[in-house]
Enzyme design. Sequence first.
Site, PDB file in Angstrom:
ATOM      1  N   ASN A 144       0.794  -1.236   0.000  1.00 18.30           N
ATOM      2  CA  ASN A 144       0.000   0.000   0.000  1.00 18.30           C
ATOM      3  C   ASN A 144       0.827   1.287   0.000  1.00 18.30           C
ATOM      4  O   ASN A 144       0.403   2.284  -0.572  1.00 18.30           O
ATOM      5  CB  ASN A 144      -1.038  -0.015   1.135  1.00 18.30           C
ATOM      6  CG  ASN A 144      -0.427  -0.151   2.493  1.00 18.30           C
ATOM      7  OD1 ASN A 144       0.664  -0.706   2.649  1.00 18.30           O
ATOM      8  ND2 ASN A 144      -1.105   0.360   3.501  1.00 18.30           N
ATOM      9  N   GLY A 220       2.388  -5.884   7.284  1.00 12.91           N
ATOM     10  CA  GLY A 220       1.413  -6.560   6.431  1.00 12.91           C
ATOM     11  C   GLY A 220       0.219  -6.996   7.260  1.00 12.91           C
ATOM     12  O   GLY A 220      -0.059  -6.427   8.324  1.00 12.91           O
ATOM     13  N   SER A 221      -0.464  -8.014   6.800  1.00 17.00           N
ATOM     14  CA  SER A 221      -1.713  -8.411   7.454  1.00 17.00           C
ATOM     15  C   SER A 221      -1.443  -9.145   8.768  1.00 17.00           C
ATOM     16  O   SER A 221      -0.367  -9.736   8.969  1.00 17.00           O
ATOM     17  CB  SER A 221      -2.510  -9.311   6.516  1.00 17.00           C
ATOM     18  OG  SER A 221      -1.769 -10.481   6.254  1.00 17.00           O
ATOM     19  N   GLU A 240       4.133  -4.895  12.159  1.00 15.42           N
ATOM     20  CA  GLU A 240       3.194  -3.770  11.972  1.00 15.42           C
ATOM     21  C   GLU A 240       2.019  -4.346  11.183  1.00 15.42           C
ATOM     22  O   GLU A 240       2.149  -4.605   9.984  1.00 15.42           O
ATOM     23  CB  GLU A 240       3.873  -2.647  11.175  1.00 15.42           C
ATOM     24  CG  GLU A 240       5.103  -2.047  11.831  1.00 15.42           C
ATOM     25  CD  GLU A 240       4.767  -1.142  12.999  1.00 15.42           C
ATOM     26  OE1 GLU A 240       3.623  -0.658  13.069  1.00 15.42           O
ATOM     27  OE2 GLU A 240       5.635  -0.936  13.851  1.00 15.42           O
ATOM     28  N   LEU A 241       0.888  -4.543  11.850  1.00 15.33           N
ATOM     29  CA  LEU A 241      -0.168  -5.372  11.258  1.00 15.33           C
ATOM     30  C   LEU A 241      -1.453  -4.587  10.987  1.00 15.33           C
ATOM     31  O   LEU A 241      -1.454  -3.368  10.917  1.00 15.33           O
ATOM     32  CB  LEU A 241      -0.419  -6.577  12.169  1.00 15.33           C
ATOM     33  CG  LEU A 241       0.851  -7.374  12.550  1.00 15.33           C
ATOM     34  CD1 LEU A 241       0.530  -8.497  13.508  1.00 15.33           C
ATOM     35  CD2 LEU A 241       1.558  -7.904  11.305  1.00 15.33           C
ATOM     36  N   CYS A 274      -3.303   1.222   6.785  1.00 11.50           N
ATOM     37  CA  CYS A 274      -3.548   0.537   8.058  1.00 11.50           C
ATOM     38  C   CYS A 274      -4.203   1.485   9.064  1.00 11.50           C
ATOM     39  O   CYS A 274      -4.946   1.051   9.935  1.00 11.50           O
ATOM     40  CB  CYS A 274      -2.244  -0.012   8.612  1.00 11.50           C
ATOM     41  SG  CYS A 274      -0.958   1.230   8.660  1.00 11.50           S
ATOM     42  N   GLU A 368     -10.956  -5.864   9.131  1.00 15.38           N
ATOM     43  CA  GLU A 368     -10.303  -4.786   8.385  1.00 15.38           C
ATOM     44  C   GLU A 368     -10.870  -4.734   6.960  1.00 15.38           C
ATOM     45  O   GLU A 368     -10.855  -5.730   6.236  1.00 15.38           O
ATOM     46  CB  GLU A 368      -8.797  -5.050   8.333  1.00 15.38           C
ATOM     47  CG  GLU A 368      -8.049  -3.948   7.612  1.00 15.38           C
ATOM     48  CD  GLU A 368      -6.539  -4.119   7.694  1.00 15.38           C
ATOM     49  OE1 GLU A 368      -6.060  -5.259   7.552  1.00 15.38           O
ATOM     50  OE2 GLU A 368      -5.848  -3.108   7.895  1.00 15.38           O
TER      51      GLU A 368
END
Length: 468
Positions: A144, A220-221, A240-241, A274, A368
Amino acid sequence: MGLSKFMILEEIKSPYDGAVQGEVPVATLNDIDQALIAAQIGASQWRRTPAHIRSEILLKASSIAQSNVEELALVICGETGKSISEARAEAARCAEIIRLSSFEGSHLYGNSLPLDANKGTGLDKIGFTLRQPVGIVVAISPFNYPALLVLHKVAPALAVGNSVVLKPARTTPLTALIIAKYFKEAGLPENVLQVVTGSGASLGDALVSDPRVRKVSFTGSTATGKRISSISGIKKLSLELGSSCPVIVLDDADIEHATDSIAIGGYVNAGQVCISVQRVLVDKKILNDFLDALKPKVNAIKIGDPKKNETNVGTLISEKEALRVEKSISDAVKDGAKLLTGGERIGAMIKPAIVYDVNPKSSFAQEELFGPAVSVSTFNGLTESLALANDSIYGLGAGIFTKNINSAIHAARELDVGNIHINWTPLWRADLMPYGGLKSSGVGKEGIRSTVAEMTEEKTIILHGQPW
Ligand code: NAP
């Protein structure tokens, strides 16, 4: 950088019109092994390179990035489908992240230890701490923000003397390769930064579980983050989710200001952020005024050809993703929520949407969305709003709009998220500030100084003298 040996090539296409943007090698497991062998050599050389020389090379890379903002913006726009104005804004931050990293990476201070305050130790000893690079960092980044999220890992890692093996998202490797080229042109020695392109599902396990790797920095996810933390073994991890960020609008809020910022925070980058606004919680008393103010602002967002200057928001990363978001919106409506505006799909684009009367426990609010829509639910009073905001597996960011300082302080104490914005939405970031989530939104912090701390190890040194 270590790419010519990969044989099979894959085309990278624009999600807007399918035009081919470039092609990249598809790495194999053998390529991963070769990259890690090279990274060991790179780490050994780079950690012994004085900080002022590392800093000089980073500053050169920063200046190259500064001179090539338009080139980078076109590549970002081409492979992500984000609008050229958003791509330019992303590209323009790159030089600054490298510059800040060069600064923080050359300030690896330690502490002197007051050992004589500890009974049993005397003045004959001196203790201090020393920071050193971790060694090999594996950086895995999402699609992203293909430049910023690469640089938030690579620039601090290099600045402090680590070697890096970077695996960018399969859909957006071209941006990562250009950034690597800037470092190479600036004089970064061979083997210190390598980019491996290909599928995370095929290469990820080998990269994150390898004992030669001391640090995995992943964005990412949450699903991929769980997989990584289950197999990475004993090493440093930053995750970092995902998230479903709440924004609270109290009955004393400035509605014009709140809706101005939500019309940005829910829709930038087609909601694929995010820290995008997902759950808007509005005091029941002001719901109608709030929706009346928000709707024209969301309708004014222009979607279309990402390359055109007048386009505000381009495509999602793929038509498949747009189909997923379209279905989430229609499922929410089937479950009883109401569509105020938007939601139509055109190829990989979704018209910015507002869905209201959303049950805050529904999957539309809780999962999400990663798309250009906000869900609006109501509450009665501050206490209920905070309980609803915290009712999520995620904890990345939150915002609250109020003119009451007591409500703002109460929210700052009670919201269980990593970043809290008073009178703005969570969609705001200065690259130097600590940034990271609580709960299922992750572990660890990014933001240059925080990343420098996470990408170094601290040793304690004791000099043992003789009593005199
Ligand atoms: P993703 O599917 O988890 O992919 C992220 C990266 O992980 C890609 O490079 C991907 O490679 C790789 N990957 C996939 N499977 C892997 C595995 N088994 N082992 C190791 N790596 C693997 O996420 P995404 O769809 O690209 O990005 C969207 C997500 O990122 C959202 O959930 C968003 O909230 C989150 N995000 C979080 C932050 C934050 O700061 N908290 C910032 C931005 C985005 P491939 O592309 O080849 O599959």
